[in-house]
Design a protein around this motif. Structure first.
Motif, PDB file in Angstrom:
ATOM      1  N   GLY G   8       0.810  -1.231   0.000  1.00 55.54           N
ATOM      2  CA  GLY G   8       0.000   0.000   0.000  1.00 55.54           C
ATOM      3  C   GLY G   8       0.828   1.258   0.000  1.00 55.54           C
ATOM      4  N   ASP G   9       0.526   2.150   0.927  1.00 55.00           N
ATOM      5  CA  ASP G   9       1.206   3.446   0.988  1.00 55.00           C
ATOM      6  C   ASP G   9       2.412   3.397   1.926  1.00 55.00           C
ATOM      7  OD1 ASP G   9      -0.254   3.103   3.270  1.00 55.00           O
ATOM      8  OD2 ASP G   9      -0.975   5.161   3.390  1.00 55.00           O
ATOM      9  N   ARG G  10       3.167   2.276   1.843  1.00 49.72           N
ATOM     10  CA  ARG G  10       4.345   2.157   2.702  1.00 49.72           C
ATOM     11  C   ARG G  10       5.634   2.210   1.885  1.00 49.72           C
ATOM     12  NH1 ARG G  10       0.914  -1.402   5.453  1.00 49.72           N
ATOM     13  NH2 ARG G  10       0.408  -0.689   7.562  1.00 49.72           N
ATOM     14  N   VAL G  11       6.730   2.603   2.536  1.00 54.48           N
ATOM     15  CA  VAL G  11       8.055   2.577   1.931  1.00 54.48           C
ATOM     16  C   VAL G  11       9.019   1.899   2.905  1.00 54.48           C
ATOM     17  CG1 VAL G  11       7.708   4.682   0.576  1.00 54.48           C
ATOM     18  CG2 VAL G  11       8.638   4.859   2.874  1.00 54.48           C
ATOM     19  N   VAL G  12      10.097   1.321   2.340  1.00 52.48           N
ATOM     20  CA  VAL G  12      11.170   0.779   3.181  1.00 52.48           C
ATOM     21  C   VAL G  12      12.352   1.736   3.088  1.00 52.48           C
ATOM     22  CG1 VAL G  12      12.829  -1.096   3.474  1.00 52.48           C
ATOM     23  CG2 VAL G  12      10.445  -1.616   2.955  1.00 52.48           C
ATOM     24  N   THR G  40      17.766   6.483   3.239  1.00 53.05           N
ATOM     25  CA  THR G  40      17.618   6.277   1.799  1.00 53.05           C
ATOM     26  C   THR G  40      16.454   5.329   1.541  1.00 53.05           C
ATOM     27  OG1 THR G  40      19.990   6.556   1.533  1.00 53.05           O
ATOM     28  CG2 THR G  40      18.828   5.529  -0.306  1.00 53.05           C
ATOM     29  N   VAL G  41      15.606   5.692   0.556  1.00 49.73           N
ATOM     30  CA  VAL G  41      14.451   4.856   0.223  1.00 49.73           C
ATOM     31  C   VAL G  41      14.917   3.633  -0.561  1.00 49.73           C
ATOM     32  CG1 VAL G  41      12.259   4.772  -1.033  1.00 49.73           C
ATOM     33  CG2 VAL G  41      12.902   6.835   0.251  1.00 49.73           C
ATOM     34  N   ILE G  42      14.562   2.460  -0.080  1.00 49.62           N
ATOM     35  CA  ILE G  42      15.011   1.192  -0.671  1.00 49.62           C
ATOM     36  C   ILE G  42      13.904   0.568  -1.533  1.00 49.62           C
ATOM     37  CG2 ILE G  42      15.690  -1.179  -0.046  1.00 49.62           C
ATOM     38  CD1 ILE G  42      17.840   1.023   0.488  1.00 49.62           C
ATOM     39  N   ASP G  64      15.813   7.789  -3.284  1.00 48.67           N
ATOM     40  CA  ASP G  64      15.662   9.132  -2.712  1.00 48.67           C
ATOM     41  C   ASP G  64      16.282   9.186  -1.321  1.00 48.67           C
ATOM     42  OD1 ASP G  64      14.401  10.320  -4.833  1.00 48.67           O
ATOM     43  OD2 ASP G  64      12.393  10.268  -3.980  1.00 48.67           O
ATOM     44  N   ARG G  65      17.005  10.293  -1.096  1.00 49.34           N
ATOM     45  CA  ARG G  65      17.520  10.582   0.239  1.00 49.34           C
ATOM     46  C   ARG G  65      16.413  11.350   0.963  1.00 49.34           C
ATOM     47  NH1 ARG G  65      22.193   8.659   2.745  1.00 49.34           N
ATOM     48  NH2 ARG G  65      22.819  10.093   4.396  1.00 49.34           N
ATOM     49  N   VAL G  66      15.945  10.871   2.091  1.00 52.02           N
ATOM     50  CA  VAL G  66      14.774  11.487   2.722  1.00 52.02           C
ATOM     51  C   VAL G  66      14.981  11.816   4.200  1.00 52.02           C
ATOM     52  CG1 VAL G  66      13.075  10.493   1.144  1.00 52.02           C
ATOM     53  CG2 VAL G  66      13.754   9.214   3.198  1.00 52.02           C
ATOM     54  N   LEU G  67      14.179  12.774   4.642  1.00 51.32           N
ATOM     55  CA  LEU G  67      14.060  13.134   6.053  1.00 51.32           C
ATOM     56  C   LEU G  67      12.735  12.521   6.496  1.00 51.32           C
ATOM     57  CD1 LEU G  67      15.468  15.128   8.141  1.00 51.32           C
ATOM     58  CD2 LEU G  67      13.765  16.800   7.440  1.00 51.32           C
ATOM     59  N   PHE G  68      12.744  11.675   7.502  1.00 49.97           N
ATOM     60  CA  PHE G  68      11.489  11.027   7.884  1.00 49.97           C
ATOM     61  C   PHE G  68      11.258  11.068   9.381  1.00 49.97           C
ATOM     62  CE2 PHE G  68      13.290   7.103   9.556  1.00 49.97           C
ATOM     63  CZ  PHE G  68      14.501   7.005   8.909  1.00 49.97           C
ATOM     64  N   ALA G  69       9.966  10.999   9.743  1.00 52.40           N
ATOM     65  CA  ALA G  69       9.590  10.930  11.148  1.00 52.40           C
ATOM     66  C   ALA G  69       9.700   9.477  11.588  1.00 52.40           C
ATOM     67  CB  ALA G  69       8.176  11.439  11.336  1.00 52.40           C
ATOM     68  N   ALA G  93      10.383  15.093   3.808  1.00 57.59           N
ATOM     69  CA  ALA G  93      11.000  15.857   2.725  1.00 57.59           C
ATOM     70  C   ALA G  93      12.039  14.995   2.014  1.00 57.59           C
ATOM     71  CB  ALA G  93      11.650  17.122   3.279  1.00 57.59           C
ATOM     72  N   ILE G  94      12.308  15.368   0.748  1.00 59.20           N
ATOM     73  CA  ILE G  94      13.345  14.727  -0.053  1.00 59.20           C
ATOM     74  C   ILE G  94      14.534  15.676  -0.077  1.00 59.20           C
ATOM     75  CG2 ILE G  94      13.922  13.810  -2.347  1.00 59.20           C
ATOM     76  CD1 ILE G  94      10.780  13.434  -2.665  1.00 59.20           C
TER      77      ILE G  94
END
Lengths: 96, 96, 96, 96, 96, 96, 96
Positions: G8-12, G40-42, G64-69, G93-94
């Motif tokens: 779904g709306d998930r990322v690793v 980094t988004v895998i 993508d290099r990301v800033l995540f909560a 953010a990216i």
């Protein structure tokens, strides 16, 4: 039992007696956080009211053997037998 | 009783007296978590307002004998009799 | 009283004095969990904003004698009289 | 005051001074559970974003004298005067 | 196992035994706040009921090796084996 | 600062230094319940995802001087400067 | 890493090591209320299920290099490396 017609997205379920549960091979552990229960569907409502004013069909039908979350159901007795009124969404799975 | 017209998705119910409940064969256990109650529908509102601005029809009609969740209802007395205003969704099932 | 125009799905209600309530035959028990109140609708807003950007019509009109849930309303005084601003959904029923 | 443009469904309100409130005839009791406040609308946002991506119109316009729920508003000072940024839905009624 | 048909947006999962988990190379730290679990999907429901009355398809299919959030699942035993009924949304990822 | 692209309905804001705030004439009282903050918008996301799968436009653009609710924002430092990532809905008003 | 497909709306995401973070110039203060993290988004899921039954596209892509909560994410280890499964909405953010 035509005596009870559940309203909306509700179903009436007759909980299985202890002996019946053993026969089906299904066992619910005492340690389960939200302990489910086994029973038979006695009556099914007209379904959830959709945003467009129609009723959603239901996957559950009279006579179905089900696993349900007791949480949220309402108990009552009719002619000496115990029943529960549940939301369809409290029915987890159909057995068999 | 044309004196009370419930608004929106509400209904007015007259709770059954103790003797009437016994006659119908329906018994509500004292141990029930959210104890339901038996009564007769006296008046029905125009139905829930849908997102498209229309009113949803209702499955409940005047004179229906119902099982309802007392929780959420509002009590009042009119000409010496006790009534409750409930949301349609607090009516669990129609009896008979 | 054209002085107050409620916004959106709100109505302004003038609570009934004690003597008036007695005359209408409607009695609200002191034991009621969420005690309703009787009053007269003084002004009605344009209705709830629907998802399509239109306003929903309302079932309540100026002059209606209503039973309302005091909970959620906001009290104010204008020219020495007490009023409440309520959401339409806090009006339970129309009397008479 | 063109200096502040509220975003979305927000409005900027200048709370009325005590003397002004007395003149309008509107009195807010100290016992009110959620005490409303009187003020003047200084700026209005573009309106709530609807699900279809459009903006809903608003019933409130610059210069309106309003009764509003202080709860939820954010206070700030500009050039020595006090203002609040509120959601449109915190404006209860338009006065006059 | 055709014996259990999950209802709506639910799936039945058989949790992996400890040895199997080691073999897949996947390790779940003991310090994880909401510890996920590895398992195999045994049965998949008809999917979430959409607002238009249709069922959403699902990305998960029988036989999928999955990482799931144990939280929210309901445990039961069938023919001596342990299973869980989960919401599809509690399945985090498909492995392999 | 092209280095940070906020995702969805988020914006990146550089909080104003104390001296700048004084110059703009805007003062935020220490007694404010949910104290707002002044700053400059550095980057704007693609907008909120609507139910129809499109992105809503935004009223905020790079370079806007804004009043925002600090609550809900996330602080980070880039090349020695402090920034916040906020939801668009945490931006209360555009100044000037 | 084709081994994990988020649902779904998930990322690793693979969290950045401490040294990498320093190099990018991005610093997350220890005092931050809800401390974000860099990574980094895998792998990216098929996107959020919309009300019409379709999947929303996503702004985030592999690499993508990301800033995540960090809040809301679920940690796991695969072949000795640490990963998190997050909701897309937890990516703030990216970077770059």
């Amino acid at each position: 039992m035509a005596k009870i017609r559940p309203v909306g997205d509700r179903v009436v379920v007759k909980p299985a007696a202890k002996e019946e549960v053993t026969k089906s091979g299904l066992v619910i552990p005492d340690t389960a956080k939200e302990k489910p229960q086994e029973g038979t569907v006695i009556a099914v409502g007209n379904g959830r009211l959709l945003d467009n004013g129609e009723r959603a069909g239901t996957e559950i039908k009279e006579g179905d053997r089900v696993l349900f979350a007791k949480y949220g159901g309402t108990e009552f007795k009719l002619d000496g037998d115990e029943y529960l009124v549940l939301k369809e969404s409290d029915v987890l799975a159909i057995i068999g």
